[in-house]
Scaffold this motif. Structure first.
Motif, PDB file in Angstrom:
ATOM      1  N   GLY A 181     -19.214   3.622 -10.900  1.00 50.49           N
ATOM      2  CA  GLY A 181     -17.893   3.874 -10.351  1.00 50.49           C
ATOM      3  C   GLY A 181     -17.826   3.510  -8.882  1.00 50.49           C
ATOM      4  O   GLY A 181     -18.774   2.965  -8.316  1.00 50.49           O
ATOM      5  N   VAL A 182     -16.679   3.812  -8.284  1.00 50.35           N
ATOM      6  CA  VAL A 182     -16.424   3.430  -6.898  1.00 50.35           C
ATOM      7  C   VAL A 182     -15.792   4.608  -6.169  1.00 50.35           C
ATOM      8  O   VAL A 182     -14.974   5.329  -6.743  1.00 50.35           O
ATOM      9  N   ILE A 183     -16.197   4.817  -4.938  1.00 48.06           N
ATOM     10  CA  ILE A 183     -15.561   5.839  -4.113  1.00 48.06           C
ATOM     11  C   ILE A 183     -14.839   5.133  -2.977  1.00 48.06           C
ATOM     12  O   ILE A 183     -15.439   4.350  -2.244  1.00 48.06           O
ATOM     13  N   LEU A 184     -13.540   5.386  -2.871  1.00 52.36           N
ATOM     14  CA  LEU A 184     -12.729   4.725  -1.851  1.00 52.36           C
ATOM     15  C   LEU A 184     -12.341   5.744  -0.798  1.00 52.36           C
ATOM     16  O   LEU A 184     -11.652   6.717  -1.103  1.00 52.36           O
ATOM     17  N   VAL A 185     -12.801   5.518   0.407  1.00 57.57           N
ATOM     18  CA  VAL A 185     -12.453   6.417   1.504  1.00 57.57           C
ATOM     19  C   VAL A 185     -11.388   5.727   2.346  1.00 57.57           C
ATOM     20  O   VAL A 185     -11.647   4.672   2.923  1.00 57.57           O
ATOM     21  N   GLU A 186     -10.191   6.301   2.356  1.00 56.01           N
ATOM     22  CA  GLU A 186      -9.058   5.632   3.007  1.00 56.01           C
ATOM     23  C   GLU A 186      -8.584   6.417   4.214  1.00 56.01           C
ATOM     24  O   GLU A 186      -8.197   7.573   4.081  1.00 56.01           O
ATOM     25  N   PRO A 187      -8.569   5.797   5.383  1.00 57.28           N
ATOM     26  CA  PRO A 187      -7.980   6.471   6.539  1.00 57.28           C
ATOM     27  C   PRO A 187      -6.462   6.443   6.423  1.00 57.28           C
ATOM     28  O   PRO A 187      -5.915   5.658   5.649  1.00 57.28           O
ATOM     29  N   PRO A 188      -5.772   7.279   7.180  1.00 57.71           N
ATOM     30  CA  PRO A 188      -4.309   7.260   7.088  1.00 57.71           C
ATOM     31  C   PRO A 188      -3.738   5.975   7.681  1.00 57.71           C
ATOM     32  O   PRO A 188      -4.364   5.322   8.503  1.00 57.71           O
ATOM     33  N   GLN A 189      -2.552   5.640   7.228  1.00 62.03           N
ATOM     34  CA  GLN A 189      -1.807   4.527   7.816  1.00 62.03           C
ATOM     35  C   GLN A 189      -1.383   4.914   9.227  1.00 62.03           C
ATOM     36  O   GLN A 189      -1.018   6.067   9.447  1.00 62.03           O
ATOM     37  N   LEU A 190      -1.410   3.974  10.115  1.00 58.05           N
ATOM     38  CA  LEU A 190      -0.842   4.255  11.434  1.00 58.05           C
ATOM     39  C   LEU A 190       0.671   4.272  11.293  1.00 58.05           C
ATOM     40  O   LEU A 190       1.257   3.407  10.663  1.00 58.05           O
TER      41      LEU A 190
END
Lengths: 750, 189
Positions: free
Chosen positions: A197-206
């Motif tokens: 599987g994959v873990i996606l760590v996403e920062p917030p949009q500016l």
């Protein structure tokens, strides 16, 4: 007081409309949608409101809403391209792929603030944790971890020597706005190795709105007297609205942690992380520069460092921890110091072909291990540097008829080396790889079909020290293969969603599997690499059905089956006589694995303030060639949580009480030769109870989110099969955690 | 095209070229840390008896499986006393590295343990007058062996690092980490 909750969904594929701005004419205020496409507006009066929706890639929409008491409204928004044949400018790395996927959104991440990423992800069904005590954890997806999962940190494939069971991911969860887990093989989009599987760590949009905004997070943990503070601030320039930046910093310091009855010697931690982002975004082009630094220092329980097999047995058989300790913040040998730096540059632009994205990432992972020494020399015995360059160019091409898709290339270059005079652990190597992929999606009425194909090439050049004089012998490996995926989704109504995905994936053996030659002090065993390993090849099928009945009931059931040929695992070999006595040896071998499992989650609303969630997962992992169970697989588990939440008044809002119970079964599906491989047998089943209360206090319009949680409320003595310290000590005892979150936003209506 | 946008492109390009600079230096060589290959007993007794018995194993660490193994048989006369000095060596180094000095310097954190099977009678060795550490606790780097009557047995010598209880007589009782476990065949005749 009334409230309004808007849910914005795309008309055709029901995806959440995010990011988008919702402007309420009567209030003269703008709101941003969250990942679920939702906006909650409090403090309204009954009446009619005019809502304007604006989001990049979507058509603008205007709608009138009648508010009467607590109102929920769903607004449908169209993709721009369906009318204008323009490209969707959506900055989303997790734009899959029909695949079973679960997400921890910001609210959940902040509610668990201060915990490690792996610990947080355990909240998701099918995700468990491989750990070395309380301070070092790695996520496990459907029984797969380390080399078999891929982490994407802010769109860049995280390369932090993840092959090691005692190497936790070097990611600061405070930087994330959401963490998604793609369950099951997803190689086509995310590259080889994504077998589990994959873990996606996403920062917030500016934010596009000018001004300052940000958040302060503070947390205190009673168990190891740990304090955590994190600050993030972002600014969008009024004169140059396209230009925005964000800075963030986190500091964390904890001491010795406590298991029921004892302190655990030398388990202090310290973490310092910071990052900066600058983005320049126009409608048709833009760019972003991101830098992050992660550094951690952590002590390893002194008693887990054993001399030989009989020391280990003595430690296992001891009813109490063999190394006694008092509380301390001091970190002694054995300890790890890890620094991870990431520089990311991203450019995007659209033209008549579609939306182009270019992401370049440079990562430097520097890991130092300080072993127990006879004579202190102030040096680390292991100084590993892994440098990685990655490049992804992706074209989200314009719709051709009803077909929409992505085509792209991936490239990677790696250099791994230790320092002269280090102990041997993993050899020096260089690696290069390239890939081409194509994913196309066809949507018609209630159906979506998706197919993808990828070709990968990977090269390794390894300098392996061998023989009495540790002369470097050079080895070269070339691997290449295709992976593919095919999926269908059928959505007969808002309530039902059916999905089935089949895929192939592969991964090349890693340097540790090919060349390991070392003693693991924690397990008193010698692990030996195998230079003739072949790539693992996975074939999987995954079916998911989702049902939701408004807010009342929702259910999600996934079943999967995965065959992994040439599955790499450690097989016990003959005992070896050394100056410290006899050791078990384990060599990397291959067999054929077959994994079957299921994840279930149910959410039920008893009445508008009281919700319950039930989650359960099971994985059956077989060795097909030997017709036996695989070792070290997570046992079955079931969790139930109930939450009461309500607004207690004008100043006290979103107040809640929550109770969580988790039952983890004993792992009884173990290989026949288990006693040869491991001792003792997997630990007994356990039940854990967590509780929390919280509220949001408003001082004017400024909220303060407060919560008090207790984990392991009953101070249960238990051990976990996937914890490498299960031989030595229990899991942590009761932990009382106080958290404060103070968001600030000076952007409204300015 | 916009100025900031150009800037970003330039910066990206600069970073890419800076970090991709190819390294041509030789790969590093690993060293086994604090390696002990040998435990040697220097034994002296009456009538000028002076002999050394080695337990040497190069196996196991640093990736080598087929290292040298040399295990001497301890041959002593019955019912006599011997002065024994235990030495630990790294014989992979040239000249041989004598680690005993380090161990003596860190004697508060180290302990030699001796165990005879059988414990008494034919083929046995009993132990007395072991040396002590800086806090007058057992250290046993030097010790007196008293042999039993003629027979055969085994002598096990442990070097323990960081014992939690120095009064113990087996590794199970002392705790800590086993740095050396040497098992000598014993012939008393």
């Amino acid at each position: 007081m009334q409230s309004l909750r808007l849910t914005l969904l795309e008309t055709h594929d029901f995806s959440a409309v995010h990011p988008a701005v919702v402007y309420v004419e009567e209030l003269k205020r703008a709101f941003e949608t969250d990942e679920k496409g939702q906006v909650s507006i409090d403090s309204l009066c009954d009446g009619r409101y005019t809502i304007h929706v604006h989001g990049a890639g979507y058509n603008d929409k205007e709608e009138t809403v009648n508010v009467l008491g607590e109102t929920s409204v769903r607004i449908k928004v169209d993709y721009e391209e369906h009318h204008l044949n323009e490209v969707v400018v959506k900055e989303e790395h997790g734009r899959t792929l029909l695949q079973s996927k679960e997400q921890l959104d910001k609210q959940h991440l902040r509610a668990a603030a201060g915990k490690s990423l792996a610990d947080m992800l355990q909240e998701l069904t099918g995700v468990t944790m491989l750990s070395n005590g309380a301070t070092l954890g790695k996520p496990v997806i459907h029984g797969m971890h380390s080399n078999r999962i891929v982490m994407l940190n802010n769109g860049v494939r995280q390369e932090d020597q993840q092959w090691g069971g005692e190497h936790a991911p070097n990611i600061d969860p405070f930087l994330a706005n959401s963490v998604s887990v793609v369950k099951g093989a997803a190689s086509v989009r995310y590259g080889t190795d994504a077998i589990g599987g994959v873990i996606l760590v996403e920062p917030p949009q500016l934010s596009a709105r000018p001004g300052w905004a940000g958040e302060l997070n503070l947390a205190g943990f009673s168990n190891n007297r740990m304090g955590v503070g994190s600050f993030v601030a972002e600014h969008t320039f009024r004169n140059i609205p396209a230009l925005a930046f964000r800075v963030h910093g986190t500091y964390k310091k904890g001491g010795t942690y406590r298991i029921p009855g004892y302190w655990v010697a030398n388990t202090g931690t310290e973490e310092r992380n910071y990052s900066a982002t600058v983005a320049y975004r126009k409608l048709h082009y833009g760019g972003e520069l991101f830098y992050s630094h992660f550094s951690t220092e952590l002590g390893i329980y002194r008693g887990a460092h054993t001399g030989n097999q009989s020391d280990l047995k003595n430690a296992i058989d001891s009813p109490y921890p063999l190394v006694a300790s008092d509380f301390s913040y001091e970190i002694n040998r054995p300890r790890q110091e890890v620094k991870h730096d990431l520089i990311k540059a991203k450019l995007y632009a659209d033209n008549r072909w579609g939306l182009w994205n270019l992401i370049y990432g440079y990562q430097r992972n520097f890991r130092q291990e300080y072993d127990v020494l006879r004579v202190e020399n102030g040096k680390a015995q292991l100084n590993l540097t892994l440098q990685t360059h990655t490049l992804n160019v992706n074209l989200a091409h314009k719709s051709v008829g009803s077909i929409q898709g992505d085509v792209g290339v991936d490239a990677i270059f790696q250099d791994n080396r230790f320092r002269d005079g280090d102990r041997l652990f993993i050899p020096t190597y260089q690696s290069a790889g390239g890939a081409l992929y194509l994913i196309e999606r066809y949507a018609r009425n209630k159906w979506v079909a998706e197919g993808g194909l990828r070709y990968d090439y990977r090269f390794y050049g390894v300098y392996n020290p061998e023989g009495n004089n540790q002369q470097n012998v050079y080895y070269e490996y070339h691997y290449n293969n295709f992976s593919g995926t095919l999926g269908f989704r059928y959505q007969p109504s808002f309530r039902w969603q059916w999905m089935i995905t089949a895929g192939t994936a592969w991964r090349a053996p890693q340097a540790n599997e090919l060349f390991a030659a070392g003693l693991h002090h924690g397990a008193a065993r010698i692990e030996l690499g195998n230079k003739s390993l072949q790539p693992e090849q996975s074939y999987s099928i995954n079916a998911e059905v989702k049902y939701s009945h408004d807010d009342k009931l929702s259910a999600d059931l996934t079943v999967y089956s995965q065959a992994i040929n040439n599955y790499i695992f450690l097989e016990p070999g003959p005992e070896l006589l050394t100056i410290r006595g006899y050791f078990k040896t384990f060599q990397y071998k291959q067999s054929d694995a077959w994994l079957n499992g299921t994840d279930l989650s149910l959410h039920y609303q008893w009445f508008s303030h009281l919700h319950s969630t039930l989650k359960a997962s099971a994985v059956l992992a077989r060795d097909r060639a030997r017709n036996d169970w695989l070792v070290l697989m997570p046992s079955d588990r079931i969790a139930l949580s109930t939450r009461y939440s309500a607004d207690l008044g004008k100043r006290w809002k979103q107040s809640f009480v929550e109770l969580n119970g988790r039952y983890v079964f004993q792992q009884t599906r173990i290989p026949k030769n288990f006693d040869e491989i491991d001792y003792p047998r997997p630990p007994a089943a356990y039940f854990l109870l967590d509780a929390s209360v919280g509220t949001s206090v408003f001082w004017g319009r400024q909220p303060f989110h407060l919560s008090l949680s207790v984990t392991n409320l009953l101070n249960e003595k238990y051990r976990d099969y996937l914890d490498a310290f299960r031989y030595f000590i229990d899991q942590p005892g009761r932990n009382i955690i106080f958290r404060v979150r103070v968001p600030f936003d000076f952007k409204n209506n300015n | 095209m916009n100025y900031q946008f150009l800037n970003a492109v330039m910066l990206t390009a600069t970073i890419a070229t800076t970090f991709s600079a190819c390294k041509k230096d030789d790969p590093p060589t690993p060293v086994e840390q604090e390696l002990i290959t040998t435990l040697r007993l220097d034994v002296s007794g009456e009538n000028g008896f002076s002999k050394s018995f080695s337990y040497k194993i190069e196996n196991g660490f640093g990736g080598g499986l087929g290292g040298i193994i040399q295990i001497d048989t301890l041959r002593l006369a019955p019912e006599l006393t011997y002065q024994v000095s235990a030495r630990v060596l790294n014989e992979k180094e040239n000249p041989v590295e004598d680690i005993t000095t380090e161990v003596i310097a860190e004697r508060d954190e180290h302990l030699f343990l001796y165990h005879s099977a059988p414990a008494t009678g034919a083929g046995s060795i009993t132990f007395s007058n072991g040396s002590t550490d800086g806090q007058s606790r057992p250290f046993n780097q030097t010790i007196i062996f008293s042999t039993g009557t003629s027979g055969t047995g085994t002598l096990t010598v442990h070097l323990i690092h960081a014992p939690s209880d120095k009064s113990g007589s087996t590794p199970g009782e002392t705790g800590g980490e086993t740095d050396v476990e040497a098992v000598f065949p014993v012939v008393i005749q």
